[in-house]
Scaffold this motif. Structure first.
Motif, PDB file in Angstrom:
ATOM      1  N   ALA A 166      14.729 -35.336 -16.052  1.00 12.22           N
ATOM      2  CA  ALA A 166      15.535 -35.082 -17.249  1.00 12.22           C
ATOM      3  C   ALA A 166      15.922 -36.384 -17.942  1.00 12.22           C
ATOM      4  O   ALA A 166      15.965 -37.450 -17.325  1.00 12.22           O
ATOM      5  CB  ALA A 166      16.796 -34.310 -16.858  1.00 12.22           C
ATOM      6  N   PRO A 184      18.903 -37.898 -20.858  1.00  7.51           N
ATOM      7  CA  PRO A 184      18.928 -39.165 -20.135  1.00  7.51           C
ATOM      8  C   PRO A 184      19.345 -38.974 -18.676  1.00  7.51           C
ATOM      9  O   PRO A 184      20.101 -38.063 -18.357  1.00  7.51           O
ATOM     10  CB  PRO A 184      19.993 -39.962 -20.892  1.00  7.51           C
ATOM     11  CG  PRO A 184      20.878 -38.937 -21.519  1.00  7.51           C
ATOM     12  CD  PRO A 184      20.048 -37.723 -21.755  1.00  7.51           C
ATOM     13  N   LYS A 227      21.694 -39.984  -9.034  1.00  4.46           N
ATOM     14  CA  LYS A 227      21.314 -39.692 -10.416  1.00  4.46           C
ATOM     15  C   LYS A 227      22.392 -38.846 -11.105  1.00  4.46           C
ATOM     16  O   LYS A 227      22.925 -37.904 -10.520  1.00  4.46           O
ATOM     17  CB  LYS A 227      20.001 -38.899 -10.449  1.00  4.46           C
ATOM     18  CG  LYS A 227      18.817 -39.663  -9.915  1.00  4.46           C
ATOM     19  CD  LYS A 227      17.535 -38.845 -10.088  1.00  4.46           C
ATOM     20  CE  LYS A 227      16.371 -39.556  -9.448  1.00  4.46           C
ATOM     21  NZ  LYS A 227      15.846 -38.817  -8.285  1.00  4.46           N
ATOM     22  N   TYR A 228      22.651 -39.223 -12.356  1.00 11.01           N
ATOM     23  CA  TYR A 228      23.569 -38.421 -13.171  1.00 11.01           C
ATOM     24  C   TYR A 228      22.801 -37.960 -14.391  1.00 11.01           C
ATOM     25  O   TYR A 228      22.317 -38.763 -15.179  1.00 11.01           O
ATOM     26  CB  TYR A 228      24.799 -39.252 -13.549  1.00 11.01           C
ATOM     27  CG  TYR A 228      25.539 -39.718 -12.320  1.00 11.01           C
ATOM     28  CD1 TYR A 228      26.416 -38.856 -11.665  1.00 11.01           C
ATOM     29  CD2 TYR A 228      25.308 -40.975 -11.779  1.00 11.01           C
ATOM     30  CE1 TYR A 228      27.070 -39.256 -10.507  1.00 11.01           C
ATOM     31  CE2 TYR A 228      25.948 -41.381 -10.624  1.00 11.01           C
ATOM     32  CZ  TYR A 228      26.829 -40.519  -9.989  1.00 11.01           C
ATOM     33  OH  TYR A 228      27.451 -40.894  -8.840  1.00 11.01           O
ATOM     34  N   ILE A 229      22.655 -36.642 -14.480  1.00 11.89           N
ATOM     35  CA  ILE A 229      21.778 -36.079 -15.497  1.00 11.89           C
ATOM     36  C   ILE A 229      22.590 -35.580 -16.673  1.00 11.89           C
ATOM     37  O   ILE A 229      23.640 -34.944 -16.503  1.00 11.89           O
ATOM     38  CB  ILE A 229      20.928 -34.948 -14.874  1.00 11.89           C
ATOM     39  CG1 ILE A 229      19.856 -35.586 -13.970  1.00 11.89           C
ATOM     40  CG2 ILE A 229      20.266 -34.073 -15.941  1.00 11.89           C
ATOM     41  CD1 ILE A 229      19.313 -34.649 -12.951  1.00 11.89           C
ATOM     42  N   GLY A 230      22.063 -35.872 -17.869  1.00 12.16           N
ATOM     43  CA  GLY A 230      22.740 -35.432 -19.082  1.00 12.16           C
ATOM     44  C   GLY A 230      23.323 -36.621 -19.800  1.00 12.16           C
ATOM     45  O   GLY A 230      23.413 -37.736 -19.246  1.00 12.16           O
TER      46      GLY A 230
END
Lengths: 475, 84
Positions: free
Chosen positions: B56, B58, B66-69
């Motif tokens: 995904a 950003p 990981k930090y998605i969104g």
């Protein structure tokens, strides 16, 4: 969409069902529950593509880690690690992980597309498989974004003229609807059912846009070679070689005489008889006499092992082990499902070039089958195949009742069998016993025998140490 | 040493705001610890997307997590502080 040429999947039976293969640059949705063999199918599609069709492949996995897939597939003798090293195969690892957190609803999934595009270009892939795409819905919450990326990936693959297969679990109806309606040009369904402690796997092609295929459920198994599919044998010709007037004797003079010299070569005869009427002895003598005349024999039993047959042979004075060693005779016990049974029988016949075949007993196949219509298919196919080959065959069957006056040979359950047995076989012979003055008497008669001048009366017979013989009729 | 990576791409609709928030995160973290930052465009470096298993955009990676969104600076800083 322009019609494109068919390209072999490289999975043998599947290409038969697809009548040559899949149109190139199209997508197929593979649906099936857990454990139905979807991953094996996808891997074989990729593996055969590389090794047989010279098409490199990309494996996108949303389920197992690539390393696990590589490990698992070594049991089929597929060395995927080598193909990766040779740059013929690439994995996209999108397997589930826990090292992430969704911190906002605002994102897109384009990296998946970028990674697939990169891998396809990098190794010049012509095939892509996507295993377990439904896991995207577990991983991300934005369903709209997920749908968009599924469309984008399939669009891009089609543009690049890449053939692809996407697998999904049967339960994910909304996903299947999305993929089926907008993404895939074909749908293949895989199922697995357990019946009387046997697992029966089936594959069914539900649609392939712009292409013909064989429909209906076809049995397959997963063995050391990967998928082995058993498509119905399509007979191109219907021969009847009975005109040559050759006879296959039993070596029992009175019986052969009653038959007008023996069974016509290339005919199929149904032998009706209860246990104890001498079916095994008679069929044993039929095989034994054939071996004397250099006609190889195959005995297929659905219930018995070789022991009883060997005992009878020894009594009759022939050494089956010697003939087995010389590949002149074979005894097989099998209870396979009908689709596979056709292949087993025809393969065994070809292996030893059998000229005489006994199938014992045909009523036994009925209860072992999950799909009764497949039993009818089995008999029609095997009988016609035997006729085409000019093989002489005896099929034994138990009568519904042991009543000499009763013409009802079959119970209601066996109606499909009765229909086949009325139509296909050339001959019907009956063995019966009945009580007469506190004694059991055995009677033999020929109900029908095509292409033959046979005797119509009842003969009393006996089975003893020397085998089957008629009693001298008192004149 | 803290490793901070931002996976993004030029024409991403969240690109501008993402970069702004990212800058704020970096500034806040600089007072706490030495760090190394990298901004990766997945269209230019798809092989890095494969290496880091990026699905995904950003995606912000701070020390392998990981930090998605679209990143929100306050939230990211809080998460980060909780983790040291």
């Amino acid at each position: 969409m322009q019609s494109s040429e068919k390209i072999k999947t490289g999975i043998e039976g599947l290409d038969v069902l697809l009548k040559g293969g899949l149109p190139s640059g199209r997508g197929v949705l593979l649906i099936g529950g857990p454990g139905t063999g979807k991953t094996v199918m996808l891997t074989e599609f990729i593996y055969r593509g590389i090794t047989k069709v010279n098409q490199n492949g990309v494996f996108v996995t949303f389920e197992e880690r690539p390393w696990d897939i590589i490990q698992n597939m070594t049991s089929f003798g597929w060395d995927l690690a080598k193909l990766v090293k040779q740059k013929k195969l690439s994995f996209i690892d999108a397997s589930p992980r826990i090292d992430y957190e969704e911190i906002s609803y605002h994102y897109e999934l384009t990296p998946l597309l970028e990674r697939i595009k990169y891998a396809v270009k990098n190794i010049g892939a012509k095939r892509v498989v996507i295993d377990g795409i439904g896991h995207l819905f577990d991983k991300f919450t934005n369903k709209k974004i997920i749908r968009e990326i599924i469309y984008a990936i399939s669009d891009e693959l089609k543009k690049m003229d890449v053939s692809f297969m996407i697998s999904a679990e049967q339960l994910m109806n909304s996903l299947i609807y999305t993929v089926e309606e907008y993404v895939s040009d074909g749908v293949i369904n895989m199922t697995s059912e357990t019946f009387q402690n046997q697992t029966v796997r089936s594959i069914e092609i539900i649609k392939v846009r712009g292409s013909s295929y064989i429909d209906g459920k076809t049995t397959f198994e997963i063995n050391q070679n990967g998928l082995t599919i058993f498509p119905k044998i399509q007979l191109k010709e219907f021969l009847n070689k009975l005109e040559n007037n050759n006879r296959c004797e039993f070596g029992i003079p009175e019986l052969d005489e009653a038959l007008g010299g023996g069974l016509p070569e290339g005919s199929i005869t149904v032998l009706i008889g209860e246990t104890g009427t001498g079916r095994t002895t008679l069929t044993n003598q039929f095989i034994g006499e054939g071996l004397k005349k250099k006609q190889n024999g195959l005995y297929i039993s659905f219930k018995d092992n070789i022991k009883g047959f060997e005992k009878v042979s020894r009594r009759l004075g022939w050494d089956i082990q010697k003939h087995i060693k010389n590949k002149q005779f074979k005894f097989i016990t099998t209870n396979e499902y009908p689709d596979k049974l056709v292949y087993t029988i025809t393969d065994e016949i070809k292996k030893i070039n059998a000229k005489r075949v006994v199938i014992d007993s045909i009523d036994f196949i009925d209860p072992i089958s999950l799909y009764p219509h497949k039993v009818a298919d089995f008999y029609l196919t095997i009988m016609q195949w035997l006729k085409n080959q000019g093989i002489t065959c005896i099929m034994t069957i138990m009568p519904a009742k042991n009543d000499i006056e009763d013409d009802i040979l079959f119970t209601d359950k066996e109606v499909p069998l009765r229909r086949i047995i009325n139509a296909m076989p050339d001959g019907i012979i009956r063995l019966q016993y009945y009580k007469n003055n506190n004694q059991i008497e055995k009677k033999f008669n020929i109900i029908k025998m095509r292409h033959n001048d046979h005797q119509k009366k009842f003969f009393n017979y006996n089975v003893d140490q020397k085998g089957f013989h008629f009693e001298r009729t008192k004149k | 040493m803290t490793n901070i990576l931002l996976f993004t791409k030029k024409n991403l609709i969240y690109f501008a705001t993402g970069i702004d928030e990212f800058k704020r995160i970096v500034v806040s973290l600089s007072s706490l610890q030495p760090y190394e930052i990298q901004v990766i465009d997945v269209e230019k470096n798809p092989e890095l997307a494969e290496t880091y298993h990026i699905d995904a955009l950003p995606t912000l990676i701070i020390n392998n997590k990981k930090y998605i969104g679209k990143p929100d600076a306050e939230m990211a800083i809080k998460i980060f502080k909780d983790n040291i």
